[in-house]
Design an enzyme around this catalytic site. Structure first.
Site, PDB file in Angstrom:
ATOM      1  N   SER A 246       0.845  -1.195   0.000  1.00 24.72           N
ATOM      2  CA  SER A 246       0.000   0.000   0.000  1.00 24.72           C
ATOM      3  C   SER A 246       0.875   1.238   0.000  1.00 24.72           C
ATOM      4  CB  SER A 246      -0.892   0.019   1.237  1.00 24.72           C
ATOM      5  OG  SER A 246      -0.134   0.315   2.396  1.00 24.72           O
ATOM      6  N   ASP A 247       0.315   2.321  -0.535  1.00 27.55           N
ATOM      7  CA  ASP A 247       0.981   3.598  -0.311  1.00 27.55           C
ATOM      8  C   ASP A 247       0.948   3.840   1.196  1.00 27.55           C
ATOM      9  OD1 ASP A 247       2.219   6.065  -0.641  1.00 27.55           O
ATOM     10  OD2 ASP A 247       1.007   6.610  -2.388  1.00 27.55           O
ATOM     11  N   TRP A 248       1.808   4.723   1.651  1.00 23.38           N
ATOM     12  CA  TRP A 248       2.001   4.928   3.093  1.00 23.38           C
ATOM     13  C   TRP A 248       0.719   5.466   3.747  1.00 23.38           C
ATOM     14  CZ3 TRP A 248       5.277   2.385   0.898  1.00 23.38           C
ATOM     15  CH2 TRP A 248       6.561   2.121   1.360  1.00 23.38           C
ATOM     16  N   GLY A 249       0.063   4.602   4.496  1.00 22.19           N
ATOM     17  CA  GLY A 249      -1.188   5.019   5.133  1.00 22.19           C
ATOM     18  C   GLY A 249      -2.406   4.839   4.256  1.00 22.19           C
ATOM     19  N   ALA A 250      -2.286   4.152   3.138  1.00 20.43           N
ATOM     20  CA  ALA A 250      -3.426   3.989   2.222  1.00 20.43           C
ATOM     21  C   ALA A 250      -4.226   2.715   2.498  1.00 20.43           C
ATOM     22  CB  ALA A 250      -2.952   4.000   0.769  1.00 20.43           C
TER      23      ALA A 250
END
Ligand code: NAG
Ligand code: NAG
Length: 678
Positions: A246-250
Site C-alpha cells: 500500500s501507499d504509506w497510510g493507504a
C-alpha cells in the site's frame, strides 16, 4: 562409473520456487504475517532511516526489506547531496528515448543499491489526465499510455539489474491530489485497460517485482482493498505475480483477500491479531509473492563484501552520475519555437562583446525538482547565471563577468525594460513547481506577468521554462525561442547552456499538451476535482483527454503533444503497412545532422469508439543532413484492438485502419496516410 543422480540433485542449486517454499517452510505463522505489514518509517535499528522496513528473519536467512523514495533519485533528507537529484519521471517521458530511460534506471538502481536499500519506490507511471495534477512531474507516461509503455520496461530492467526491486506506482487512477485520500475515481473497465493500465502492463511484462496501490478509491472502493482492480485486473487479467504494497497510510482494512499483500509503512491492519485466522494458503501466497521477486533479482544473494559496502550513510553520487543527469536533461529540453534560428547562439556569442540580460529568479536560484516524497535535495547545483558567466569569460565555473547582468522576479518592470533595452540578448528564466498532496491552483509560472512587455524591448529573446507539467506561457508569441525543461535535475544549468551555445541539440519532445488557456479541455466539476462535497471524479471523457481531446473537438492547443524542434527539418517520404508493422522513410531536409523523433499514430475505423488518432509507436534517431532513414514501428494485435469487457480480453476491431507518421500529434494538411483493412 555409475552416476549417483540423487547426489547430483542434492548438489544442484535449488530451483527458485523451491527456495521460496523453503523460506516459507521455515517461518512460523507470526513470522509470515510479519511480511504482510511494515515495521514503520525511519526506525530500522543499525541501518539508518529508510522510509519503509520489514525486519530480517535471521534464522531463515532472509535479509531485511528496506524501502526508499523515490521517483527522481534516492531521497535522503538527512544527507542532502549524497545522492543524485536526477531529472524527473516526466523528463524521461520528454526524452522519448529508451536509451535515456535505461541510463536513468541504471543510475537509480546503482544508487539505491549503494545506499543499502533493496526496494526503490518508483518509477511512477500514471497517465496524466488533468494538467494541474501536482504529481504529474513524477510520472514517466506523460499523457499517453503508449509513451509510458514504450519507456517503462527500460527503467524496470535497468534498475532491477542492480539487485533491487522497482515499484510500479501508483495503481491506479490516482490522477489528482485534491482530496486524494477520500475521492473516488469513477472509471469504467474499458477506460482503465485502454488508457491507464498499459504502462503498468509494460512494467509487469518487464518483470517488475512490486506494485503500490494508491490513496484514492476506484468506483467507491479504496484502491488498496479493491478486488476489482487488484485481484481481477492486476493479478488476474494482467498476470502480475509479484506483490502489492500500500501507499504509506493507504490501507483501511486487513485486505489480504482483496488483493493487498503488504501494508506500508506500519502494520496497523495487516497484523497478527487481524490475520491469524485468515486462510493459511492466502497468507503463504502473499509471502511467496513478496519474497520471490527478491530472490529473482538476486537481492538475497549479496556477497559479504557487497553487503558490507552498502549503507545509507554512503555518498553515492559521482561525477559519472552527474554527467548522466546532464545528458538526460539535455535530451529532455524541448525547444518549442525558434524564430529566425535565434538558437543556437554559438559559444562566440558569449565570449565576444555581447551583453546578456538574465531575467527571472530561476536564473540564480534554480528549482531542479518537484516536491513531496519524491524530492531529492542537492547540496550543490550549478546555476544558469554562474554557468553563463563562466561561459562568457571562457573560464571555469565560478568566474565572474560584467557582460552578464541579472534581475530577479521582484525587480520592477522599468528596471527590466532598461536592462533588456541595453542588452544584446534577453534570457528569461521562469519556473513553477508542485509536489505531492495538492494540485496546482493554475497553470501559470511564478513570473509570467512582465515577460511579454520586456521581451518587446529585447534584441533577441529566449525563455527557459522549468515546470512540473503543463503551463500556459501566454507570452510565447513575444519571445524568439522557448526551451522547456520540466523538473530538470541537478545538472540542468549545464544542460541548458550546452544547448544555448550549440554544443548539444535539444532533442526532447512534449510528453503532454501545452494548452492555450486554463481548462481548455472543458472538464466539469464532476470530472475534476470532483463534485463538491461528495468527492467523485467521473471519467466521462473516457479516452478524450490530452491530444485526443484536441483532435476530437478540432481545437488547437498552444503546443501539441509530441512537438519539439531541433536544428533541422524532416519529412516522411514513404509510408506503408507491413504484416505486423508500419514502415516509413524519413528524410532530413536540412543542412545539419539532426535527431528526429518520428511518431506513429493509428486512426481506428469509426465504429470502434477509439481515439481519432492514438500514438502506437515512436523512435529517436540521428539522421545525417540530406539523408534518409527507414524506421519500422512494430505492431501487435492489441494495437488494433479494444478491451472487450465481456470476454475480459483484447478484441480486434475490424475495418479500415489509418496510419500517419508525424513529428507531433498535430495533423498536417496533405500528409500521406496509409490505410489497411483489418
Ligand atoms: C558526494 O560526492 C560528490 C562526487 O564525488 C561530491 O561532489 C559531493 O560534494 C559529495 N557530497 C557530499 C555531501 O559530501
Ligand atoms: C458519489 O459517490 C457516492 C458514494 O460514495 C454516491 O452516493 C453519490 O451518489 C455519488 N455522487 C455522484 C454525483 O455521482
Amino acid at each position: 562409473m555409475k552416476l549417483n543422480t540423487a547426489l547430483l540433485l542434492l548438489l544442484a542449486p535449488p530451483a527458485l520456487s523451491d527456495r521460496v517454499d523453503d523460506y516459507i517452510d521455515q517461518l512460523s505463522l507470526e513470522e509470515k504475517i510479519k511480511y504482510l505489514g511494515g515495521n514503520g518509517m525511519g526506525n530500522y535499528p543499525d541501518d539508518g532511516e529508510y522510509v519503509g522496513t520489514v525486519l530480517a528473519t535471521d534464522h531463515a536467512g532472509i535479509p531485511a526489506l528496506l524501502y526508499n523514495d523515490g521517483p527522481q533519485g534516492f531521497r535522503d533528507d538527512a544527507r542532502p547531496g549524497t545522492s543524485t537529484a536526477l531529472p524527473s519521471g516526466l523528463n524521461v517521458a520528454a526524452t522519448w528515448s529508451t536509451e535515456a530511460a535505461t541510463l536513468w534506471g541504471d543510475v537509480l538502481g546503482a544508487e539505491f543499491f549503494d545506499k543499502g536499500s533493496n526496494v526503490m519506490l518508483g518509477p511512477g507511471m500514471n497517465v496524466a489526465r488533468v494538467p494541474r495534477n501536482g504529481r504529474n512531474f513524477e510520472y514517466m507516461s506523460g499523457e499517453d499510455p503508449s509513451l509510458g509503455a514504450g519507456l517503462v520496461p527500460s527503467v524496470i530492467k535497468a534498475s532491477q539489474s542492480h539487485k533491487i526491486l522497482a515499484n510500479a506506482k501508483h495503481f491506479v487512477n490516482n490522477n489528482q491530489e485534491t482530496n486524494r485520500g477520500e475521492m473516488s475515481s469513477q472509471v469504467d473497465e474499458r477506460t482503465r485497460f485502454e488508457m491507464y493500465y498499459p504502462p503498468f502492463q509494460a512494467a509487469i511484462d518487464a518483470g517488475v517485482g512490486s506494485f503500490m496501490c494508491s490513496y484514492n478509491k476506484i468506483n467507491h472502493v479504496y484502491s488498496c482493498e479493491n478486488p476489482e482492480t487488484l485481484v481481477d485486473d492486476l493479478k488476474g487479467a494482467m498476470g502480475f505475480e509479484g506483490y502489492v504494497m500500500s501507499d504509506w497510510g493507504a490501507t483501511h482494512s486487513a485486505s489480504l483477500l482483496q488483493g493487498l499483500d503488504q501494508e506500508m509503512a506500519d502494520a496497523d491492519f495487516m497484523n497478527f491479531d487481524n490475520l491469524k485466522d485468515a486462510p493459511v494458503d492466502a497468507i503463504d501466497a502473499s509471502v511467496r509473492r513478496i519474497l520471490k521477486p527478491f530472490v529473482d533479482v538476486g537481492a538475497f544473494d549479496l556477497t559479504d563484501d557487497e553487503q558490507a559496502a552498502r549503507s545509507i550513510y554512503n555518498n553515492v553520487t559521482s561525477d559519472e552520475h552527474f554527467e548522466a543527469a546532464r545528458s538526460i536533461s539535455v535530451e529532455s529540453h524541448v525547444m518549442l519555437k525558434n524564430t529566425d534560428s535565434v538558437l543556437p547562439l554559438g559559444r562566440d556569442f558569449f565570449t565576444g562583446e555581447n551583453t546578456v540580460a538574465v531575467i527571472g529568479s530561476q536564473g540564480d536560484d534554480n528549482c531542479i525538482g518537484g516536491g513531496g516524497s519524491g524530492r531529492v535535495d542537492a547540496a550543490w547545483k550549478p546555476t544558469p547565471l554562474a554557468t553563463l558567466k563562466a561561459t562568457a569569460e571562457d573560464a571555469a565555473y565560478g568566474a565572474d563577468s560584467d557582460k552578464i547582468k541579472y534581475l530577479d522576479d521582484d525587480s520592477s518592470l522599468e528596471d527590466q525594460i532598461e536592462l533588456a533595452s541595453n542588452s544584446d540578448l534577453c534570457l528569461f528564466f521562469l519556473q513553477t513547481s508542485s509536489g505531492e498532496g495538492s494540485d496546482r491552483d493554475n497553470l501559470n509560472l511564478n513570473a509570467d506577468g512582465k515577460v511579454a512587455e520586456v521581451a518587446s524591448h529585447c534584441a533577441k529573446s529566449v525563455a527557459v521554462v522549468s515546470a512540473p507539467g503543463a503551463v500556459l506561457m501566454p507570452w510565447a508569441d513575444s519571445v524568439d525561442s522557448v526551451l522547456l525543461n520540466f523538473m530538470p535535475g541537478v545538472a540542468s544549468a549545464f544542460a541548458t547552456v550546452d544547448i544555448l551555445v550549440g554544443d548539444e541539440e535539444p532533442t526532447g519532445r512534449l510528453p503532454i499538451t501545452m494548452p492555450l488557456i486554463e481548462n481548455q479541455e472543458g472538464m466539469t466539476l464532476e470530472q475534476f476535482p470532483g463534485v463538491d462535497g461528495n468527492m467523485n471524479s467521473t471519467y466521462t471523457e473516457t479516452w478524450g483527454f490530452g491530444y485526443r481531446y484536441y483532435h476530437l473537438h478540432q481545437e488547437e492547443p498552444r503546443f501539441w503533444f509530441g512537438a519539439g524542434l531541433g536544428y533541422s527539418s524532416f519529412e516522411v517520404t514513404k509510408i506503408s503497412w507491413g504484416d505486423s508493422n508500419v514502415k516509413v522513410s524519413i528524410k532530413n531536409t536540412g543542412d545539419v545532422d539532426s535527431t528526429a523523433v518520428p511518431q506513429l499514430y493509428l486512426g481506428a475505423p469509426s465504429g470502434c469508439d477509439l481515439p481519432l488518432w492514438a500514438l502506437k509507436g515512436f523512435d529517436k534517431l540521428l539522421v545525417k543532413a540530406g539523408e534518409s532513414a527507414n524506421v519500422e514501428f512494430a505492431l501487435d494485435e492489441k494495437d488494433v484492438s479494444k478491451w472487450d469487457v465481456d470476454a475480459r480480453d483484447w478484441a480486434m476491431c475490424g475495418g479500415e485502419w489509418s496510419a500517419r507518421v508525424g513529428f507531433s500529434a498535430q495533423l498536417v494538411d496533405d500528409e500521406t496516410i496509409a490505410t489497411k483493412t483489418i
